[in-house]
Design an enzyme around this catalytic site. Structure first.
Site, PDB file in Angstrom:
ATOM      1  N   PHE A 123      -5.754   5.508   0.032  1.00 18.22           N
ATOM      2  CA  PHE A 123      -4.808   4.628   0.078  1.00 18.22           C
ATOM      3  C   PHE A 123      -4.835   3.635  -1.255  1.00 18.22           C
ATOM      4  O   PHE A 123      -5.731   3.292  -1.749  1.00 18.22           O
ATOM      5  CB  PHE A 123      -4.847   3.272   1.097  1.00 18.22           C
ATOM      6  N   ILE A 181      -7.710  -0.419  10.607  1.00 13.43           N
ATOM      7  CA  ILE A 181      -8.684   0.740  10.557  1.00 13.43           C
ATOM      8  C   ILE A 181      -9.994   0.225   9.771  1.00 13.43           C
ATOM      9  O   ILE A 181      -9.906  -0.644   9.167  1.00 13.43           O
ATOM     10  CB  ILE A 181      -8.254   2.025  10.045  1.00 13.43           C
ATOM     11  N   TYR A 193       0.785  -1.263   0.173  1.00 13.90           N
ATOM     12  CA  TYR A 193       0.101   0.038   0.224  1.00 13.90           C
ATOM     13  C   TYR A 193       1.012   1.277  -0.133  1.00 13.90           C
ATOM     14  O   TYR A 193       1.995   1.014   0.610  1.00 13.90           O
ATOM     15  CB  TYR A 193      -1.129   0.068   1.182  1.00 13.90           C
ATOM     16  N   TYR A 201      -8.639   7.588  11.360  1.00 12.69           N
ATOM     17  CA  TYR A 201      -8.026   7.777  12.740  1.00 12.69           C
ATOM     18  C   TYR A 201      -8.707   8.984  13.444  1.00 12.69           C
ATOM     19  O   TYR A 201      -8.210   9.413  14.426  1.00 12.69           O
ATOM     20  CB  TYR A 201      -6.633   8.290  12.438  1.00 12.69           C
ATOM     21  N   PHE A 245       2.413   9.621   3.482  1.00  6.80           N
ATOM     22  CA  PHE A 245       2.982   9.413   4.826  1.00  6.80           C
ATOM     23  C   PHE A 245       3.331   7.902   5.064  1.00  6.80           C
ATOM     24  O   PHE A 245       3.882   7.612   6.195  1.00  6.80           O
ATOM     25  CB  PHE A 245       1.988   9.729   5.665  1.00  6.80           C
ATOM     26  N   ASP A 246       2.932   7.011   4.175  1.00  8.83           N
ATOM     27  CA  ASP A 246       3.582   5.766   4.275  1.00  8.83           C
ATOM     28  C   ASP A 246       3.684   4.903   3.133  1.00  8.83           C
ATOM     29  O   ASP A 246       2.550   5.211   2.088  1.00  8.83           O
ATOM     30  CB  ASP A 246       2.958   5.081   5.492  1.00  8.83           C
TER      31      ASP A 246
END
Length: 256
Positions: A128, A85, A55, A111, A65-66
């Site tokens: 994502f 999540i 991902y 979140y 962010f990732d």
């Protein structure tokens, strides 16, 4: 940059690169959506299955962010178990192996008002790109009796005593076993446990048997290693070293 998310191992919290900080919300949100970018042709993932996913996560403004591809390994989890999540639970079910989707996840399925760390702000909509790499039946921890451990050890299976040093010194250890402390006295997962375990158990299908005093600690952490991290050939001495000695089996002194 990377975001340190949380993986729930043995009811405790330890740092890991995975998308497993679960928001306390329901799974319905009007702004959730997904788009199939590439069709898959493999097995369809269903709740209760172990999945591996690559991902990239972005904020609505495009800030990444990732990214699991940059780390070189997908994350694995059991779909439907609350390890990720809610937006992922909702968006990954029904994917086929090889399929790629773009998930748009509103805050209430991500979140929420808390955000996550310094890179995901409160009330953030997340995007994502996910690719389903593999699916399998979720792994389970097996129970072993003293005779099972003896046979496995004689056949070269890795045996690990997860107790603390003062316990090893007090009772001795089973000959041929590695000593890697899993929990501190306060019950927290020891930070060195997973790195040291991976050093002697190099692959997820390497056979390993864990033992502790009575089997309680190994039952907990062994199940987490199987279900959350995908160890496929893991067992524990269900009666612990207490059961081992009760059957007349010998121990050797612990030498630091």
């Amino acid at each position: 940059m990377k975001v340190f998310h949380f993986i729930r191992i043995v009811g405790l919290i330890c740092f890991s690169f995975s998308l497993t900080m679960v928001a306390s919300v329901g799974v319905n949100a009007a702004d959730f959506s997904y788009e199939i970018v590439v069709d898959g042709n493999g097995e369809v993932v269903r709740k209760g299955m172990q999945v591996s996913v690559h991902y990239q996560g972005r904020l609505a403004d495009g800030t990444v962010f990732d990214d699991s591809q940059k780390r070189g390994e997908p994350i694995s989890f059991i779909l439907g178990s609350g390890q990720v999540i809610p937006g992922w639970e909702k968006g990954i079910v029904g994917m086929r192996v090889g399929e790629k989707r773009m998930l748009t996840i509103p805050p209430e399925l991500g979140y929420g008002i808390a955000g996550a760390g310094s890179l995901i702000p409160p009330n953030a909509t997340l995007i994502f790109d996910v690719e389903l790499v593999a699916v399998s039946v979720a792994q389970k921890l097996s129970n072993a009796k003293p005779i099972d451990l003896k046979i496995a050890r004689d056949n070269g299976v890795v045996v690990v005593d997860i107790r603390r040093p003062e316990e090893w010194a007090s009772t001795g250890i089973i000959a041929g076993s590695y000593t890697i402390t899993a929990f501190s006295k306060s019950g927290q997962l020891h930070l060195d446990f997973l790195p040291k375990l991976k050093a002697i158990v190099p692959t997820l299908d390497t056979p390993v048997i864990l033992y502790c005093r009575t089997g309680n600690r190994t039952g907990t952490i062994g199940s987490a290693l199987a279900k959350q991290l995908g160890y496929s050939d893991i067992a524990h001495l269900s009666s612990g070293i207490v059961g081992w000695t009760a059957e007349g089996e010998l121990v050797v002194p612990y030498n630091p």
